[in-house]
Design a protein around this motif. Structure first.
Motif, PDB file in Angstrom:
ATOM      1  N   UNK A   1       0.837  -1.202   0.000  1.00 41.82           N
ATOM      2  CA  UNK A   1       0.000   0.000   0.000  1.00 41.82           C
ATOM      3  C   UNK A   1       0.873   1.254   0.000  1.00 41.82           C
ATOM      4  N   UNK A   2       1.953   1.243   0.759  1.00 37.14           N
ATOM      5  CA  UNK A   2       2.877   2.375   0.758  1.00 37.14           C
ATOM      6  C   UNK A   2       3.504   2.591  -0.607  1.00 37.14           C
ATOM      7  N   UNK A   3       3.826   1.492  -1.280  1.00 34.69           N
ATOM      8  CA  UNK A   3       4.400   1.599  -2.627  1.00 34.69           C
ATOM      9  C   UNK A   3       3.390   2.224  -3.585  1.00 34.69           C
ATOM     10  N   UNK A   4       2.130   1.805  -3.504  1.00 35.19           N
ATOM     11  CA  UNK A   4       1.102   2.405  -4.354  1.00 35.19           C
ATOM     12  C   UNK A   4       0.909   3.884  -4.024  1.00 35.19           C
ATOM     13  N   UNK A   5       0.978   4.242  -2.756  1.00 35.24           N
ATOM     14  CA  UNK A   5       0.812   5.635  -2.352  1.00 35.24           C
ATOM     15  C   UNK A   5       1.931   6.500  -2.928  1.00 35.24           C
ATOM     16  N   UNK A   6       3.163   6.055  -2.783  1.00 32.69           N
ATOM     17  CA  UNK A   6       4.303   6.825  -3.287  1.00 32.69           C
ATOM     18  C   UNK A   6       4.255   6.932  -4.802  1.00 32.69           C
ATOM     19  N   UNK A   7       4.083   5.811  -5.490  1.00 30.86           N
ATOM     20  CA  UNK A   7       4.095   5.848  -6.951  1.00 30.86           C
ATOM     21  C   UNK A   7       2.841   6.525  -7.502  1.00 30.86           C
ATOM     22  N   UNK A   8       1.712   6.367  -6.836  1.00 30.87           N
ATOM     23  CA  UNK A   8       0.488   7.038  -7.284  1.00 30.87           C
ATOM     24  C   UNK A   8       0.580   8.545  -7.153  1.00 30.87           C
ATOM     25  N   UNK A   9       1.190   9.028  -6.074  1.00 33.40           N
ATOM     26  CA  UNK A   9       1.364  10.471  -5.935  1.00 33.40           C
ATOM     27  C   UNK A   9       2.315  11.005  -7.001  1.00 33.40           C
ATOM     28  N   UNK A  10       3.315  10.223  -7.377  1.00 32.52           N
ATOM     29  CA  UNK A  10       4.196  10.620  -8.473  1.00 32.52           C
ATOM     30  C   UNK A  10       3.419  10.696  -9.784  1.00 32.52           C
ATOM     31  N   UNK A  11       2.560   9.702 -10.011  1.00 28.24           N
ATOM     32  CA  UNK A  11       1.782   9.688 -11.253  1.00 28.24           C
ATOM     33  C   UNK A  11       0.855  10.896 -11.327  1.00 28.24           C
ATOM     34  N   UNK A  12       0.198  11.248 -10.231  1.00 27.15           N
ATOM     35  CA  UNK A  12      -0.698  12.385 -10.234  1.00 27.15           C
ATOM     36  C   UNK A  12       0.052  13.687 -10.489  1.00 27.15           C
ATOM     37  N   UNK A  13       1.256  13.771  -9.998  1.00 23.36           N
ATOM     38  CA  UNK A  13       2.076  14.964 -10.208  1.00 23.36           C
ATOM     39  C   UNK A  13       2.604  15.033 -11.635  1.00 23.36           C
ATOM     40  N   UNK A  14       2.875  13.872 -12.248  1.00 22.60           N
ATOM     41  CA  UNK A  14       3.495  13.819 -13.572  1.00 22.60           C
ATOM     42  C   UNK A  14       2.502  14.031 -14.696  1.00 22.60           C
TER      43      UNK A  14
END
Length: 113
Positions: A99-112
């Protein structure tokens, strides 16, 4: 025939950690090559950066950040296994790492995007 230990959730955490490490190891030479372009061929780097603005590349970057986050949190889980007294909450720790991995990578995706 599937071996019983391969259906255990922590075996999947083990395999995900190994595969994320392999994916990062395969990416590293590409990353170093692009960094070398910045020093030796700035025009090629500019073309590459224009290509990297493509939405599909952004999605691939999400995958890369996800692999990095999975590997980081999986490594923290392994450190906890090695150094902390462990109980039946191992499945929860593995799920929290994912879940932490999805949170970190998902926040990157939303920013990108």
């Amino acid at each position: 025939m599937i071996r019983p230990h391969r259906t255990h959730p922590l075996w999947f955490a083990y395999m995900l950690h190994r595969l994320s490490g392999l994916g990062l190891a395969l990416f590293l030479p590409v990353h170093l090559y692009v960094l070398a372009m910045a020093l030796t061929r700035p025009a090629s780097l500019d073309r590459f950066l224009a290509f990297a603005d493509n939405p599909i590349v952004k999605l691939a970057e999400f995958g890369l950040v996800f692999l990095l986050a999975v590997h980081l949190f999986g490594g923290l889980r392994l450190l906890a296994l090695e150094f902390l007294p462990w109980s039946g909450r191992q499945k929860s720790a593995a799920a929290a790492a994912l879940a932490g991995a999805f949170l970190v990578s998902g926040s990157f995706l939303l920013r990108a995007v």
